[in-house]
Design a protein around this motif. Structure first.
Motif, PDB file in Angstrom:
ATOM      1  N   SER A  46       0.809  -1.214   0.000  1.00 27.78           N
ATOM      2  CA  SER A  46       0.000   0.000   0.000  1.00 27.78           C
ATOM      3  C   SER A  46       0.840   1.261   0.000  1.00 27.78           C
ATOM      4  CB  SER A  46      -0.926   0.015   1.227  1.00 27.78           C
ATOM      5  OG  SER A  46      -0.150   0.095   2.420  1.00 27.78           O
ATOM      6  N   PRO A  48       2.198   3.413   2.300  1.00 29.59           N
ATOM      7  CA  PRO A  48       1.591   4.510   3.054  1.00 29.59           C
ATOM      8  C   PRO A  48       2.443   5.769   3.006  1.00 29.59           C
ATOM      9  CG  PRO A  48       2.587   2.915   4.549  1.00 29.59           C
ATOM     10  CD  PRO A  48       2.628   2.310   3.175  1.00 29.59           C
ATOM     11  N   LEU A  49       1.725   6.963   2.941  1.00 36.21           N
ATOM     12  CA  LEU A  49       2.422   8.239   2.891  1.00 36.21           C
ATOM     13  C   LEU A  49       2.887   8.645   4.277  1.00 36.21           C
ATOM     14  CD1 LEU A  49      -0.065  10.161   0.583  1.00 36.21           C
ATOM     15  CD2 LEU A  49       2.153   9.203  -0.078  1.00 36.21           C
ATOM     16  N   HIS A  51       3.262  11.112   7.495  1.00 36.60           N
ATOM     17  CA  HIS A  51       2.192  11.806   8.201  1.00 36.60           C
ATOM     18  C   HIS A  51       1.906  13.172   7.586  1.00 36.60           C
ATOM     19  CE1 HIS A  51      -0.341  13.262  11.447  1.00 36.60           C
ATOM     20  NE2 HIS A  51       0.435  14.345  11.517  1.00 36.60           N
ATOM     21  N   GLU A  53       2.321  14.216   4.530  1.00 33.04           N
ATOM     22  CA  GLU A  53       1.642  14.093   3.241  1.00 33.04           C
ATOM     23  C   GLU A  53       0.206  13.608   3.410  1.00 33.04           C
ATOM     24  OE1 GLU A  53       3.786  12.096   0.186  1.00 33.04           O
ATOM     25  OE2 GLU A  53       5.736  12.812   0.892  1.00 33.04           O
ATOM     26  N   ARG A  54      -0.019  12.740   4.380  1.00 32.11           N
ATOM     27  CA  ARG A  54      -1.395  12.296   4.627  1.00 32.11           C
ATOM     28  C   ARG A  54      -2.272  13.469   5.062  1.00 32.11           C
ATOM     29  NH1 ARG A  54       1.100   7.980   7.386  1.00 32.11           N
ATOM     30  NH2 ARG A  54       0.331   8.736   9.402  1.00 32.11           N
ATOM     31  N   GLU A  56      -1.853  16.582   4.159  1.00 27.46           N
ATOM     32  CA  GLU A  56      -2.096  17.399   2.967  1.00 27.46           C
ATOM     33  C   GLU A  56      -3.204  16.799   2.103  1.00 27.46           C
ATOM     34  OE1 GLU A  56       0.366  19.210  -0.863  1.00 27.46           O
ATOM     35  OE2 GLU A  56       1.419  18.183   0.770  1.00 27.46           O
ATOM     36  N   VAL A  57      -3.203  15.476   1.959  1.00 29.25           N
ATOM     37  CA  VAL A  57      -4.250  14.801   1.198  1.00 29.25           C
ATOM     38  C   VAL A  57      -5.620  15.042   1.845  1.00 29.25           C
ATOM     39  CG1 VAL A  57      -5.172  12.552   0.525  1.00 29.25           C
ATOM     40  CG2 VAL A  57      -2.740  13.053   0.219  1.00 29.25           C
ATOM     41  N   ALA A  58      -5.653  14.989   3.170  1.00 24.22           N
ATOM     42  CA  ALA A  58      -6.913  15.222   3.884  1.00 24.22           C
ATOM     43  C   ALA A  58      -7.418  16.653   3.648  1.00 24.22           C
ATOM     44  CB  ALA A  58      -6.728  14.962   5.374  1.00 24.22           C
TER      45      ALA A  58
END
Length: 356
Positions: A46, A48-49, A51, A53-54, A56-58
């Motif tokens: 998977s 995972p990005l 923290h 980057e996650r 920013e996606v949110a």
């Protein structure tokens, strides 16, 4: 028959030895339970990005949802081709635009761009009807004509979704009341036109609905301004130049039955400017104010405003409305597909019909 072997219960020492051997085998070489390997492989695949980057996606997901909601509410401006916008779908309160003010706006938009989008609403044929921004649209259209079809071919607009034509007209009036001033005559004119267009059944209803936020005294004045349009709208050359006081005095003369006399005076005089027009009206107004009105003059009886033809589709996305007065008929054609050559053809056919 084979001899069965007797099973014996292992001793405590034997059980201990079995446990120690099992422990040695399961820990050798860092062995883990199979489920741990499955979880590790899934996590690795998977990718995972981190923290940051996650997060920013949110945020991007949240911004997209906010933008979608804003678009649904008509809060996001879109670029609309000028040819797809009609200005005569609604009865407009602004009759025209002063050339000096328009040219100033043209220069500003040319130098700095359009700072405030116009407001429109979508129509059944896919085109748009103007709510507010008449001057801005006129300025951009002039720039488009000056530079050619490739520049200023579109204009930023907020696409609204009014629940009715009444709500759309109210939005137009409120925008113009706040921004560039509308003449007293134009305030009454839009109410009278809304009645004749079938939006309202009476002038009182039109004024009460369109100017609901105004005081009772102001609404009463607007009814007087509307009376001037109903009685003299086709005769006055400079109605926008009339002040509030002049409008009220003229309406008073109309109410005592001097409408026919005023029309006759306007028809027989050469009117070159607003001052000359008022000079023609003033003697009759003063006659009404002194109470010395000749009863032989009579006057046109007051009639309840009739709803005019609401319009109908006649093909190719063109809509036609017909307005009838006692001494004239007006035909209004509108639609995104309407071109100059169409107008020339229609005029030629009308001339041919009456020349036979």
């Amino acid at each position: 028959m084979a001899k069965r072997r007797q099973l014996e219960v292992p001793s405590a020492d034997a059980l201990k030895e079995l446990e120690e051997g099992f422990a040695r085998e399961t820990t050798r070489g860092g062995m883990r339970p199979p489920i741990a390997d499955v979880v590790a492989d899934a996590a690795r695949l998977s990718d995972p990005l981190p923290h940051s980057e996650r997060a920013e996606v949110a945020r991007d997901r949240s911004d997209a949802e906010t933008l979608r909601a804003a678009r649904q509410k008509g809060l996001v401006a879109v670029e609309i081709p000028l040819a797809e916008i009609s200005v005569d779908t609604l009865s407009r309160d602004r009759m025209d635009v002063e050339d000096e003010a328009l040219q100033e706006l043209v220069r500003s938009i040319d130098a700095h761009g359009l700072r405030l989008p116009i407001e429109v609403f979508g129509q059944a044929d896919g085109s748009y009807a103007l709510i507010s921004g008449f001057r801005r649209l006129a300025a951009v259209r002039q720039l488009n004509a000056s530079y050619g079809s490739t520049q200023f071919a579109t204009i930023p607009a907020f696409v609204r979704a009014p629940k009715s034509s009444v709500e759309a007209i109210q939005a137009m009036i409120e925008e113009n009341e706040i921004r560039v001033g509308i003449s007293q005559y134009e305030r009454g004119r839009v109410a009278a036109m809304a009645v004749h267009g079938g939006v309202f059944s009476s002038l009182d209803e039109a004024v009460s609905s369109l100017y609901s936020s105004s005081s009772k005294a102001k609404r009463s004045k607007i009814r007087s301004f509307a009376l001037i349009h109903e009685e003299l709208g086709d005769m006055l050359h400079f109605p926008k130049a009339l002040s509030e006081r002049q409008c009220l005095r003229l309406a008073g003369a109309l109410r005592v039955g001097l409408g026919s006399a005023i029309r006759a005076a306007l028809e027989t005089q050469v009117i070159s400017d607003a001052e000359r027009e008022w000079a023609i009206l003033l003697p009759l107004i003063e006659e009404a104010e002194t109470g010395n009105v000749d009863s032989a003059r009579g006057g046109r009886p007051k009639k309840a405003a009739k709803a005019a033809d609401p319009g109908r589709e006649i093909g190719k996305g063109i809509r036609m409305k017909v307005g009838r007065r006692s001494d004239s008929v007006s035909i209004t054609l509108s639609g995104a597909a309407l071109e100059g050559v169409d107008i020339d053809t229609v005029i030629a056919k009308i001339e041919s019909h009456f020349s036979e």
